[in-house]
Design a protein around this motif. Structure first.
Motif, PDB file in Angstrom:
ATOM      1  N   LYS A 194       0.839  -1.199   0.000  1.00 20.79           N
ATOM      2  CA  LYS A 194       0.000   0.000   0.000  1.00 20.79           C
ATOM      3  C   LYS A 194       0.879   1.256   0.000  1.00 20.79           C
ATOM      4  O   LYS A 194       0.552   2.248  -0.652  1.00 20.79           O
ATOM      5  N   TRP A 195       1.971   1.210   0.747  1.00 19.43           N
ATOM      6  CA  TRP A 195       2.924   2.329   0.790  1.00 19.43           C
ATOM      7  C   TRP A 195       3.499   2.588  -0.595  1.00 19.43           C
ATOM      8  O   TRP A 195       3.570   3.732  -1.063  1.00 19.43           O
ATOM      9  N   ILE A 246       4.431  11.232  -1.458  1.00 16.12           N
ATOM     10  CA  ILE A 246       3.888  11.655  -0.169  1.00 16.12           C
ATOM     11  C   ILE A 246       4.567  12.961   0.245  1.00 16.12           C
ATOM     12  O   ILE A 246       5.523  13.404  -0.399  1.00 16.12           O
ATOM     13  N   ARG A 259       1.436   4.523  -3.147  1.00 20.47           N
ATOM     14  CA  ARG A 259       1.213   5.959  -2.943  1.00 20.47           C
ATOM     15  C   ARG A 259       2.075   6.787  -3.903  1.00 20.47           C
ATOM     16  O   ARG A 259       1.670   7.863  -4.337  1.00 20.47           O
ATOM     17  N   SER A 289      -1.489  11.228  -0.588  1.00 16.19           N
ATOM     18  CA  SER A 289      -2.373  10.491   0.320  1.00 16.19           C
ATOM     19  C   SER A 289      -1.784  10.281   1.706  1.00 16.19           C
ATOM     20  O   SER A 289      -2.416   9.666   2.559  1.00 16.19           O
TER      21      SER A 289
END
Length: 493
Positions: free
Chosen positions: A44-45, A51, A48, A96
């Motif tokens: 999931k990281w 960030i 992204r 996100s």
């Protein structure tokens, strides 16, 4: 008669088993993974891609990067602080996750910690009743943006620093405050920076990491040595041209300058999945300085291609100013950056092309065909060659228009990293001419072509070397209108 019945029963059972087995053979299974594998939180990281860091604190008011620890809390007074503006800026840029420096090296805490009075509680901001961390959390939730926190191990203010047990207890106490009080935290940052003249002491990282995972099991822990995300080894935002998500954690230590090249490249024989995060500031400094301006769009795109485009995540610092707002010039540059990324990658010219491959696992209709590289799932659908196809893996994209011509200057390749990182070396040809080559691919590899825009009909990607079978989840052909390489091969300034 009983013997005949037994014989017939045995024959029938054998036929049924054979039939069942043959039916099962019609549905090819995925290939075995190549270990190590990412965790769910790491996947999931990675998705992204971009960030945001928010460096904010007493340094914002002293025009410095590293505070002394002797700053008077009275200087912290961001009268116009608006965390909603920070988070809307992030959300508009497609970000996100936002990470705030809850405590930097100066030891000043942006939340009212009960373990020190060197915090917002002693500042004039909101008459000592403010809490920057809480304001960040409150602003993030309605926008669906996740929160991360930075808590500096090096503390130039607290008198316990240098006293091993006392300081480690203090640090653990503040970790518990932050991770218990403010809801879900998706990433926590352990910075390895420390001044040359700082007191010598050991940080109890093993204790810290265990406490973090106990309090928030889905969190990703960042440090030079992971355990979930590693530093890329520099603050330029550039990963190595070879960048493995795998590495040996036993070879890592926090604050060790001698391992920076190892961090930058990773290790094809690494036993731990520890992807790299590229941290860089939109300005020259990490904290806001009135004299500084944001990087040019061309610089930010260069960073993007060398971070996200090299199998990493980009952590872009956008520091709030002394009023407590992200400066308008930074807001506009960030919007420009997002528009540029969308302009480049929103159209995939390959989607209108035909695709051929060297071989296909399970044959046509087996679920691992070349059509998977053009769908919207960049993790769990992929092209896989046959097990017995040991060499010569390739995938070919052919234009299907009236003239069959394609015009592009960026080639994107993505691996199905859920089954491990595999590709060691690849070449790219257009109409038989090699236009790009590289080593690792990982989650995403972007080739921005040095010769500029190419007009061609057939693009062929050859996987020259890999660990096991290469698994390609996505391919893209894109046009970057902002890329204007100089004729002599040097990058534009």
């Amino acid at each position: 008669m009983p013997k005949l019945w037994c014989f017939l029963s045995t024959v029938t059972l054998f036929q049924l088993c054979t039939f069942t087995f043959s039916r099962l053979e019609l549905v090819p299974t995925p290939p075995l993974p190549i270990l190590p594998l990412p965790s769910y939180a790491q996947l999931k990281w990675q998705q992204r891609e971009l960030i945001m860091f928010l460096h904010f604190g007493v340094n914002t008011f002293t025009d410095s990067e590293w505070g002394t620890g002797h700053e008077n809390p009275a200087i912290f007074n961001p009268v116009g602080l608006n965390a909603n503006q920070w988070l809307s800026t992030a959300a508009d840029a497609g970000i996100s996750l936002v990470i705030l420096t809850a405590k930097h090296h100066d030891g000043f805490c942006l939340w009212p910690s009960k373990y020190t009075d060197h915090s917002v509680e002693k500042s004039p901001w909101k008459n000592g009743h403010g809490d920057v961390v809480q304001e960040l959390v409150n602003a993030a939730k309605p926008l669906g943006v996740d929160v991360g926190l930075y808590l500096s191990p090096w503390d130039r203010h607290d008198q316990r620093y240098g006293h091993e047990i006392a300081y480690n207890q203090y640090y653990l106490a503040q970790l518990q405050e932050l991770l218990n009080r403010y809801g879900s935290v998706r990433e926590i940052w352990f910075d390895g920076s420390k001044g040359k003249n700082a007191p010598n002491m050991s940080y109890y990282f093993t204790d810290w990491f265990s406490m973090v995972k106990e309090l928030q099991s889905s969190i990703n822990i960042f440090s030079d040595a992971g355990p979930d995300v590693r530093w890329v080894g520099n603050e330029k935002g550039f990963a190595g041209s070879t960048c493995w998500s795998t590495i040996n954690r036993t070879s890592l230590s926090i604050g060790n300058a001698s391992i920076e090249d190892y961090l930058n490249n990773g290790d094809p024989k690494g036993t731990d999945w520890l992807p790299a995060e590229c941290d860089v500031s939109i300005r020259q400094g990490w904290f806001w300085h009135k004299s500084q301006t944001p990087k040019r769009l061309s610089q930010l795109l260069e960073i993007y291609y060398n971070s996200v485009g090299r199998n990493c995540l980009l952590l872009l610092n956008v520091p709030p100013n002394s009023t407590g707002l992200i400066s308008e010039v930074d807001v506009q540059r960030l919007r420009e950056f997002r528009r540029a990324i969308d302009t480049i990658f929103s159209t995939n010219l390959a989607e209108k092309c035909s695709v051929k491959v060297s071989s296909q696992r399970g044959g046509k209709g087996g679920g691992f065909g070349p059509e998977n590289v053009l769908d919207s799932d960049h993790l769990w659908t992929y092209w896989a060659p046959r097990d017995d196809d040991k060499e010569g893996h390739w995938i070919e994209i052919r234009g299907t228009g009236t003239d069959g011509g394609l015009r592009f200057n960026v080639i994107r390749i993505q691996e199905a990293i859920g089954l491990g990182q595999r590709i060691k070396r690849h070449d790219i040809y257009v109409d038989g001419k090699r236009v790009a080559n590289g080593t690792t691919v990982g989650y995403k590899r972007l080739h921005r072509l040095e010769e500029g825009v190419i007009h061609g009909k057939i693009v062929k990607i050859r996987i020259e070397e890999s660990k096991g079978l290469p698994l390609i989840s996505s391919i893209g052909l894109h046009f970057d209108p902002f890329w204007h390489p100089n004729p002599n091969g040097q990058r534009p300034q």
